[in-house]
Enzyme design. Structure first.
Site, short mmCIF file in Angstrom:
data_model
loop_
_atom_site.label_atom_id
_atom_site.label_comp_id
_atom_site.label_asym_id
_atom_site.label_seq_id
_atom_site.Cartn_x
_atom_site.Cartn_y
_atom_site.Cartn_z
N ASN A 13 0.71 -1.01 0.11
CA ASN A 13 -0.41 -0.20 0.13
C ASN A 13 1.23 1.33 -0.19
O ASN A 13 1.88 1.43 1.37
CB ASN A 13 -0.94 0.28 0.91
CG ASN A 13 -1.63 -1.07 1.33
OD1 ASN A 13 -2.67 -1.04 0.33
ND2 ASN A 13 -2.21 -1.52 1.77
N PRO A 195 4.79 8.12 2.13
CA PRO A 195 4.99 8.19 0.67
C PRO A 195 6.83 7.57 0.54
O PRO A 195 7.54 7.66 1.09
CB PRO A 195 4.63 9.16 -0.35
CG PRO A 195 3.70 9.60 1.14
CD PRO A 195 4.62 9.80 2.00
N ASN A 196 6.35 6.37 -0.54
CA ASN A 196 7.81 5.99 -1.13
C ASN A 196 8.98 5.70 -0.38
O ASN A 196 9.79 5.69 -0.08
CB ASN A 196 8.62 7.65 -1.84
CG ASN A 196 7.93 7.79 -2.83
OD1 ASN A 196 7.45 7.68 -3.49
ND2 ASN A 196 7.90 9.24 -2.44
N ARG A 197 8.37 4.84 0.61
CA ARG A 197 8.74 3.62 1.71
C ARG A 197 9.41 5.04 2.83
O ARG A 197 10.41 4.74 3.13
CB ARG A 197 9.86 2.80 1.41
CG ARG A 197 8.82 1.70 1.00
CD ARG A 197 7.52 1.54 1.54
NE ARG A 197 6.44 0.26 1.36
CZ ARG A 197 6.40 0.11 1.07
NH1 ARG A 197 4.98 1.50 0.82
NH2 ARG A 197 4.63 -0.62 0.81
N LEU A 198 9.62 5.90 2.43
CA LEU A 198 10.32 7.60 3.37
C LEU A 198 9.97 7.33 4.30
O LEU A 198 9.72 8.72 4.69
CB LEU A 198 10.44 8.62 2.43
CG LEU A 198 11.06 8.35 1.29
CD1 LEU A 198 11.45 9.48 0.09
CD2 LEU A 198 12.92 7.82 1.76
#
Length: 226
Positions: A13, A195-198
């Site tokens: 997700n 977002p963006n796994r950050l």
């Protein structure tokens, strides 16, 4: 991969950008921050928001984990109750350190705690045990938790025996082998999906020397890379 096997690598997700966690957002200490996020989980109506994964390890360092329910927390730490003869109970005595994870998936949050395990005062155990439903009290007497049993019938027979033993007695005493364990935190990490796994990861880490205590105020706040 072939057939109808799902491509698990694509099961993910994307998290919303508006949900962030900055240093300016943090409460003054880990206890207040946990209380804030716990209240959010309750208000959102998450099922069993006090459910947490408890990780322990035996004397040889072999880990095990399970989900239990948090029953109390304060500046001293996080408390749950168990049969001391269970796997987690035995491991807590052999290697008195634990990790806790509160997986609040619907909020894109988790809290990760690491610290030392200690038994709570017996009076605290007895007070909590007295507040439990009678069936749960009998269950604590009936179940030799984590031990191999022959079948379901044996467990139900043990429960009937406990019910017969105590009859209508009030109150049912807490078993000597059953009690509370407190995880006294050395670090508490607050994780917010981004977002963006950050992701945002902010950790309170106790910096007191060996003579300090978990509530002495000597804590550093650190941002961890995701």
């Amino acid at each position: 991969m072939t057939g109808d096997t799902p491509q698990r690598g694509g099961m993910r997700n994307e998290y919303a950008d508006e949900l962030g966690l900055s240093e300016a957002d943090l409460a003054a200490d880990w206890h207040a921050q946990f209380a804030r996020w716990f209240a959010d989980a309750v208000a959102l109506g998450l099922p069993e928001p006090n459910a947490m994964v408890v990780g322990t390890a035996d004397a040889a360092g072999r880990p095990s984990g399970r989900t239990v329910l948090l029953k109390a927390y304060d500046r001293q730490g996080f408390v749950f109750f168990t049969n001391h003869g269970s796997r987690k109970g035995v491991e807590a005595l052999a290697n008195p350190y634990a990790s806790l994870v509160f997986p609040w998936f619907a909020m894109h949050r988790q809290v990760v705690v690491a610290g030392r395990i200690e038994p709570v005062d017996r009076s605290e155990t007895e007070s909590y045990f007295a507040s439990r439903p009678r069936g749960s009290q009998l269950g604590a007497w009936a179940s030799a938790q984590s031990r191999v049993i022959p079948d379901r019938a044996a467990l139900e027979a043990s429960y009937r025996a406990a019910a017969e033993r105590f009859g209508d007695a009030e109150p049912i005493p807490a078993p000597a082998h059953w009690g509370g364990l407190r995880v006294r935190p050395e670090s508490v990490e607050f994780w917010q999906g981004r977002p963006n796994r950050l992701h945002d990861r902010l950790r309170f880490r106790r910096t007191a020397d060996a003579g300090g205590t978990a509530d002495d105020g000597h804590w550093a706040v650190e941002r961890l890379a995701p």
